[in-house]
Design a protein around this motif. Structure first.
Motif, PDB file in Angstrom:
ATOM      1  N   UNK A 180      -1.902  -6.783 -16.101  1.00  0.00           N
ATOM      2  CA  UNK A 180      -1.224  -5.508 -15.855  1.00  0.00           C
ATOM      3  C   UNK A 180      -1.710  -4.397 -16.765  1.00  0.00           C
TER       4      UNK A 180
ATOM      5  N   UNK B 283      -7.271  -1.606 -18.017  1.00  0.00           N
ATOM      6  CA  UNK B 283      -8.629  -1.485 -18.572  1.00  0.00           C
ATOM      7  C   UNK B 283      -9.403  -0.530 -17.673  1.00  0.00           C
TER       8      UNK B 283
ATOM      9  N   UNK C 176     -11.836   1.704 -15.384  1.00  0.00           N
ATOM     10  CA  UNK C 176     -12.840   1.517 -14.336  1.00  0.00           C
ATOM     11  C   UNK C 176     -13.994   2.445 -14.655  1.00  0.00           C
TER      12      UNK C 176
ATOM     13  N   UNK D 208      -7.556 -10.214  -6.771  1.00  0.00           N
ATOM     14  CA  UNK D 208      -7.809  -9.247  -5.707  1.00  0.00           C
ATOM     15  C   UNK D 208      -9.214  -8.671  -5.800  1.00  0.00           C
TER      16      UNK D 208
ATOM     17  N   UNK E 118      -6.839  -3.078  -3.156  1.00  0.00           N
ATOM     18  CA  UNK E 118      -6.259  -4.202  -3.906  1.00  0.00           C
ATOM     19  C   UNK E 118      -4.987  -4.746  -3.234  1.00  0.00           C
TER      20      UNK E 118
ATOM     21  N   UNK F 297      -4.405  -8.434  -1.789  1.00  0.00           N
ATOM     22  CA  UNK F 297      -3.310  -9.219  -2.372  1.00  0.00           C
ATOM     23  C   UNK F 297      -2.383  -9.741  -1.280  1.00  0.00           C
TER      24      UNK F 297
ATOM     25  N   UNK G 203      -8.480   3.131 -12.174  1.00  0.00           N
ATOM     26  CA  UNK G 203      -7.745   1.982 -12.723  1.00  0.00           C
ATOM     27  C   UNK G 203      -6.242   2.172 -12.599  1.00  0.00           C
TER      28      UNK G 203
ATOM     29  N   UNK H 155      -5.623   1.154  -8.939  1.00  0.00           N
ATOM     30  CA  UNK H 155      -5.686  -0.306  -8.744  1.00  0.00           C
ATOM     31  C   UNK H 155      -4.359  -0.944  -9.147  1.00  0.00           C
ATOM     32  N   UNK H 156      -3.848  -0.562 -10.314  1.00  0.00           N
ATOM     33  CA  UNK H 156      -2.590  -1.151 -10.781  1.00  0.00           C
ATOM     34  C   UNK H 156      -1.432  -0.790  -9.853  1.00  0.00           C
TER      35      UNK H 156
ATOM     36  N   UNK I  27      -1.601  -2.861  -6.712  1.00  0.00           N
ATOM     37  CA  UNK I  27      -1.161  -4.252  -6.868  1.00  0.00           C
ATOM     38  C   UNK I  27       0.347  -4.318  -7.057  1.00  0.00           C
TER      39      UNK I  27
ATOM     40  N   UNK J  74       3.069  -6.181  -4.639  1.00  0.00           N
ATOM     41  CA  UNK J  74       4.051  -7.178  -5.073  1.00  0.00           C
ATOM     42  C   UNK J  74       5.436  -6.833  -4.531  1.00  0.00           C
TER      43      UNK J  74
ATOM     44  N   UNK K 150       8.136  -9.635  -4.102  1.00  0.00           N
ATOM     45  CA  UNK K 150       8.051 -10.146  -5.480  1.00  0.00           C
ATOM     46  C   UNK K 150       8.433  -9.034  -6.458  1.00  0.00           C
ATOM     47  N   UNK K 151       8.476  -9.413  -7.713  1.00  0.00           N
ATOM     48  CA  UNK K 151       8.734  -8.425  -8.753  1.00  0.00           C
ATOM     49  C   UNK K 151       7.418  -7.679  -9.035  1.00  0.00           C
ATOM     50  N   UNK K 152       7.407  -6.408  -8.730  1.00  0.00           N
ATOM     51  CA  UNK K 152       6.230  -5.624  -9.108  1.00  0.00           C
ATOM     52  C   UNK K 152       6.343  -5.252 -10.577  1.00  0.00           C
ATOM     53  N   UNK K 153       5.578  -4.306 -11.025  1.00  0.00           N
ATOM     54  CA  UNK K 153       5.726  -3.915 -12.425  1.00  0.00           C
ATOM     55  C   UNK K 153       5.728  -2.400 -12.544  1.00  0.00           C
TER      56      UNK K 153
ATOM     57  N   UNK L 110      -0.002   4.837 -20.792  1.00  0.00           N
ATOM     58  CA  UNK L 110      -0.951   3.815 -21.273  1.00  0.00           C
ATOM     59  C   UNK L 110      -2.222   3.740 -20.439  1.00  0.00           C
TER      60      UNK L 110
ATOM     61  N   UNK M 248      -0.320  -0.887 -27.383  1.00  0.00           N
ATOM     62  CA  UNK M 248       0.782  -1.614 -26.744  1.00  0.00           C
ATOM     63  C   UNK M 248       1.651  -2.365 -27.751  1.00  0.00           C
TER      64      UNK M 248
END
Lengths: 469, 469
Positions: A440, A443, A445, A464, B29, B33, B321, B324-325, B328, B332, B337-340, B346, B430
């Motif tokens: 998660x 990083x 791209x 993915x 992505x 997925x 990036x 992409x996150x 995904x 989810x 599902x539990x995504x984030x 960050x 982080x």
């Protein structure tokens, strides 16, 4: 051995809190640290400030490397690049000089005294500094030994300073040779094979063992062999050099496979020998191991109280970043502070060869040899656009996990930029970052570091960016 | 608007569990997925697989960048490099093609259906795919909107596809122009200024605000300005373009400073506009913000149930990036599902300009504007041999900490390789790695990542590679 004149001069002997023998990566960090704590510190340097890394290792080899890779980049788009050898060597020298002056600047700003000469232990608290025909004695409350290492050679091959060279001469050749034999497929051998071949030198590399990089896993060696071969390096494994003879300006090598090779230069890169003899160590009770490395305890202390050691001369992976950490840890113990225990397994090995290699932790070979079962996760890395652009079809990332998939035992990155990328992977190895977090983390791209996100997703079973496992 | 023929064909409508609008980094992505979870997935792509990043952004710009930096490297050692523009563009195209095919391969291996055409929402569960004069309707259980963004322009300047270009045309110019005006000193503007100037194009860059990279701190902008200027880029800040007129094959720009500039090409890089109009969003209740970005909740869901969104079209930092996150995470949630939750702070911003910039967390500007007090720690990075060799005297690393020095608020790396190096710094941001640990971590020598060890030592008050603070 006692010189009456020296005795007479006894009362003029300068006393330092700490004397550091060697100004390389094992020596200078401690000297600077201790001087920063207010101690009176001297560094004794026999040759050039900065030691092997600055003068004959990391710095000049990476300077060559940068230009070599640039030439490869131009070549792959059908362009042309030409660099005059003399200008290149001058630039490499200027980089080395700047790095050396950087360390000199640190010494000056922290008030570290630099003494030029060879340091020989007279007693554990007295050091003779020999410079030319002169000698001076200094007194030290504590001593840090960081004498470094010398290039080793092989039977039948003698460095002649003209055409049979170690890394020291090879990085400063006045003229570009047409051809070179490199004996030894370890890190130095493959790095210089890559750089020099890119600069137009015809390279043959021979390795005694059954694959280059013999301390690493075969798949890594194979990837690098394919890569170097595609760049024109001729690699002969399971091959030794029976003899080298000079014929005029050239050298003829008889190889164990019966081949007779005529080359301009021979580079011997078969390992390193600690620089621990002839400097009064054993005479004063500093014990060495059977290979001549200085024995130290967990506090970096030798078998003689108040005499510490760091860097190549204590063995372990002979790497600058290992030496730096050891040097700082030793300095802390010497200052009466809590130093730190170095996890030698966590020291990354990095190889700068276009297709770079960076390894941390155990190899499969090591785990097998100590009987530890492991799970291997290996992903290709050529799917990354950053890898496509930089080149390296053989790129991959291999992670070795314990059987419960809870602990990371080893990480091996074989890809362009691996030397920087491994630093992003280190927290995974150290257990500071789990796969779910890495999956998660954004990083950036187009980088090679983003492989860490993809690897984590793959291990979690949710890839993915990769074909499903 | 209702077409009776379409109705008649209603019973042939193909039903997908999920339809993804757009195959760029916001779309593919999630598609992969969800298909990996066994759902029936279609991706509708109006133009080229891979979207802006693959076809007109990250991939081709970094391909140019790699060769541009190689040319600079050769130049700095007094060498010569020449690359035929046509061959270079062909190679860039081949890189883009390979990346595109990589995504196609992922779709194929996961059984994702790709439909070519423009997707228009008819209802939240029906999508019209318009291709040429044809139309097809598909049904979707859930929809992910990832339509991306288009280049913005500025008043008085119209893209003409010949000489007034966006990034899309600029990255595929058939012939190398002699001169170019770049309007806009944001990321795209400075990246292409750097690459194109290295490739021999005379570049003038104008930025309306008082410094380039207006969203970043002035010291970063200043370092990059000095760097780009030393590479021959002419930078005019606080300057706008009053008008552009075409004269024969050339363009004349009247600048707000009174200057009259004649150039071969004009690149407009003044921002991005979300591609959210004319595709049935508002009509179906999908709310947009005042700038046209799709509003989403923490589950990536739009104001219409079962319709999700990701990527440039939802705003935030317009980076691959990030997309992409989000993609995904959306997938989810869509899969039950539990995504984030994505911490937008960050998301690293990376700028590929030789002297690269990588920023994570807050800038000083932002902290000041929200009234948060902070402590700034700034170290130069030119002391690193890796930086000396790669070049970049303006290099530095800046870390912003809270007043108690406990929390890292922002990290800004301005140095060669920063785009890879920032991934090593992320754990610090982080809170996964503390300074004491970083100071003892053997980041490899010669890299830029080892600055992390030195920075940590410096913050702890024990610098050995830097002059004392």
């Amino acid at each position: 051995m006692e010189d009456p004149c020296e005795k007479a001069e006894g009362r003029d002997i300068v006393r330092y809190d700490v004397v550091v023998v060697g100004s390389g990566t094992g020596g200078y960090p401690a000297a600077v640290y201790l001087a920063g704590k207010g101690l009176k510190v001297a560094v004794v340097e026999e040759h050039l400030i900065g030691g092997e890394c600055t003068n004959y290792g990391c710095v000049p080899s990476k300077a060559f490397y940068q230009i070599a890779e640039a030439i490869r980049s131009i070549g792959k788009v059908g362009g042309e690049a030409s660099v005059k050898w003399g200008s290149l060597v001058d630039w490499v020298k200027s980089m080395v000089k700047e790095s050396r002056e950087g360390i000199q600047g640190l010494f000056e700003s922290h008030g570290v005294n630099v003494l030029n000469g060879k340091a020989v232990l007279k007693t554990p608290h007295e050091i003779v500094v020999e410079e030319g025909s002169g000698k001076a004695v200094i007194e030290a409350g504590k001593v840090l030994l960081a004498p470094g290492s010398n290039p080793s050679t092989v039977p039948g091959v003698v460095f002649d300073g003209i055409g049979v060279l170690s890394n020291r001469e090879a990085l400063y050749m006045q003229e570009k040779p047409e051809s070179m034999l490199i004996i030894g497929g370890g890190v130095i051998g493959v790095e210089l094979a890559n750089a020099f071949s890119s600069l137009g030198i015809s390279i043959t590399l021979v390795e005694l063992m059954d694959h280059i990089l013999p301390s690493m896993d075969r798949d890594i060696a194979q990837a690098l062999k394919t890569h170097l071969s595609s760049r024109g390096v001729k690699i002969l494994e399971k091959t030794s050099t029976r003899s080298i003879s000079r014929i005029g300006d050239r050298y003829v090598a008889e190889l164990s496979n019966g081949e007779r090779l005529e080359v301009d230069k021979v580079l011997v890169a078969t390992g390193r020998t600690p620089r621990t003899s002839g400097i009064g160590l054993v005479e004063n009770g500093v014990q060495l191991d059977r290979r001549g490395f200085i024995k130290i305890n967990e506090r970096q202390e030798t078998t003689v109280p108040a005499v510490y050691a760091a860097g190549d001369a204590v063995g372990g992976p002979l790497l600058a970043h290992k030496a730096i950490l050891e040097s700082i840890s030793a300095a802390k113990w010497m200052a009466g502070e809590e130093g730190f225990r170095i996890d030698y397994r966590a020291i990354p090995v990095t190889i700068f060869t276009g297709l770079e290699v960076a390894s941390i932790g155990y190899s499969e070979k090591e785990l097998t040899s100590i009987g530890v079962k492991y799970v291997k996760v290996r992903i290709p890395a050529y799917y990354l656009s950053a890898v496509k652009i930089k080149g390296g079809k053989q790129s991959f990332i291999k992670v070795l996990l314990d059987e419960r998939l809870e602990k990371v035992l080893g990480i091996h990155v074989v890809a362009p930029n691996a030397s920087e990328v491994i630093s992003a992977y280190i927290p995974l190895y150290l257990g500071k970052l789990c796969f779910r977090e890495a999956a998660r983390t954004p990083y950036p791209h187009l980088t090679v570091s983003e492989s860490l996100r993809d690897l984590a997703e793959y291990i979690l079973g949710e890839p993915v960016h990769l074909l499903r496992k």
